[in-house]
Design an enzyme around this catalytic site. Structure first.
Site, PDB file in Angstrom:
ATOM      1  N   ASN A 107       0.858  -1.186   0.000  1.00  0.00           N
ATOM      2  CA  ASN A 107       0.000   0.000   0.000  1.00  0.00           C
ATOM      3  C   ASN A 107       0.891   1.232   0.000  1.00  0.00           C
ATOM      4  OD1 ASN A 107      -1.913   1.979   0.406  1.00  0.00           O
ATOM      5  ND2 ASN A 107      -2.378   1.395   2.514  1.00  0.00           N
ATOM      6  N   LYS A 160      -0.037   4.266  -0.239  1.00  0.00           N
ATOM      7  CA  LYS A 160      -0.699   5.403   0.393  1.00  0.00           C
ATOM      8  C   LYS A 160      -0.517   6.661  -0.474  1.00  0.00           C
ATOM      9  CE  LYS A 160      -0.199   3.113   4.812  1.00  0.00           C
ATOM     10  NZ  LYS A 160       0.000   3.210   6.270  1.00  0.00           N
ATOM     11  N   HIS A 172      -9.352   0.635   5.330  1.00  0.00           N
ATOM     12  CA  HIS A 172      -8.071   0.835   6.017  1.00  0.00           C
ATOM     13  C   HIS A 172      -8.278   1.759   7.216  1.00  0.00           C
ATOM     14  CE1 HIS A 172      -3.915   2.093   6.748  1.00  0.00           C
ATOM     15  NE2 HIS A 172      -3.555   1.005   6.100  1.00  0.00           N
ATOM     16  N   GLU A 208      -6.741   4.192   8.275  1.00  0.00           N
ATOM     17  CA  GLU A 208      -6.582   5.614   7.979  1.00  0.00           C
ATOM     18  C   GLU A 208      -7.833   6.183   7.327  1.00  0.00           C
ATOM     19  OE1 GLU A 208      -1.800   4.925   7.592  1.00  0.00           O
ATOM     20  OE2 GLU A 208      -2.988   5.196   5.762  1.00  0.00           O
ATOM     21  N   GLU A 222      -4.783  -5.388  10.538  1.00  0.00           N
ATOM     22  CA  GLU A 222      -3.756  -4.373  10.796  1.00  0.00           C
ATOM     23  C   GLU A 222      -4.058  -3.657  12.112  1.00  0.00           C
ATOM     24  OE1 GLU A 222      -1.643  -2.644   7.013  1.00  0.00           O
ATOM     25  OE2 GLU A 222      -3.651  -1.837   7.175  1.00  0.00           O
ATOM     26  N   GLY A 264       3.041   1.810  10.785  1.00  0.00           N
ATOM     27  CA  GLY A 264       4.037   2.866  10.650  1.00  0.00           C
ATOM     28  C   GLY A 264       4.769   3.237  11.912  1.00  0.00           C
ATOM     29  N   SER A 274       3.861  -2.560  10.275  1.00  0.00           N
ATOM     30  CA  SER A 274       5.312  -2.588  10.489  1.00  0.00           C
ATOM     31  C   SER A 274       5.947  -3.915  10.080  1.00  0.00           C
ATOM     32  CB  SER A 274       5.648  -2.254  11.950  1.00  0.00           C
ATOM     33  OG  SER A 274       5.250  -0.934  12.270  1.00  0.00           O
TER      34      SER A 274
END
Length: 247
Positions: A10, A12, A93, A95, A163, A169, A207
């Site tokens: 991904n 992003k 996702h 985010e 996730e 991240g 990660s």
């Protein structure tokens, strides 16, 4: 049949046309990978990346609208992704759920639209750090799974990605036992709900790096990874693909 192994990247909101050489390098480094490879770049790169990949790597979008068309400025329809050369789309996702307030019902509606357009939906689930600390992880994942995955889901059109929000991240990853516990729950729920739920691919994300990929892929019911920053460079993503191929 066993779930297909999938290494998904991904990108992003990263990457311009100059980054397309990473696809060339990835193909050169993995001429005959033992797993499927998927890259989900920004929408501006889907068409040129699909042309560059020539079917050797699958290309996907990072979101789609639930409607087939209409007055939705700035959004993109599943059929438009497909027309540009995408075969997959990431949905739900964290985010998107956090930054745009997406609900399970909205994610499910997008998945229905993706399936109707012939796309494979990569549906994301994950708990926050507060939910993990409160011991709510399994309840949160079960609820998101039930609410986000539509009835028409199958091993052919749906991939599930776990996730944990607090691991994306940050460089932090859950313990192997924590990953195994969540993936076992997802597998059990899918198998109970869908005829081929035992065959749906389950990815871990958060990660994932070359240094920990092999260990993660050895965990039961982990059929691949959804990788963020480490997918931007072939030098980082290639070893993850190799680790999955060898798993």
């Amino acid at each position: 049949m066993a779930p297909r192994k999938l290494a998904a990247g991904n990108w992003k909101m990263n990457g311009t046309l100059a980054a397309l050489d990473q696809i060339d390098q990835l193909v050169a480094d993995q001429p005959a990978p033992g797993c499927d490879i998927l890259i989900c770049p920004p929408a501006t790169l889907i068409q040129p990346m699909a042309a560059r990949a020539q079917g050797r790597i699958a290309i996907g979008g990072q979101d789609c609208h639930a409607s087939a068309s209409g007055a939705h400025t700035g959004d993109i329809a599943a059929a438009q992704l497909r027309d540009a050369g995408a075969s997959h789309v990431i949905l739900g996702h964290s985010e998107r759920r956090t930054d745009h307030g997406e609900t399970d019902a909205e994610v499910q509606a997008k998945a229905v639209a993706a399936h109707a357009a012939g796309l494979i939906a990569v549906i994301c689930l994950g708990e926050t750090e507060a939910q993990r600390d409160a011991g709510q992880t399994l309840d949160v994942i079960a609820s998101q799974l039930a609410g986000s995955v539509p009835e028409g889901a199958s091993a052919a059109n749906t991939v599930i990605a776990y996730e944990p929000v607090w691991a994306i991240g940050t460089g932090r990853t859950p313990t192997n036992d924590q990953i195994a516990e969540v993936h076992a729950l997802i597998r059990d729920r899918l198998a109970a709900r869908f005829a081929d739920g035992a065959d749906m691919a389950l990815l871990y994300g958060g990660s994932v790096k070359p240094g920990n990929a092999a260990e993660i892929f050895a965990i039961a019911h982990v059929n691949g990874a959804l990788v963020g920053g480490a997918s931007l460079k072939a030098a980082d993503f290639g070893p993850i693909v190799a680790a999955l191929s060898a798993a």
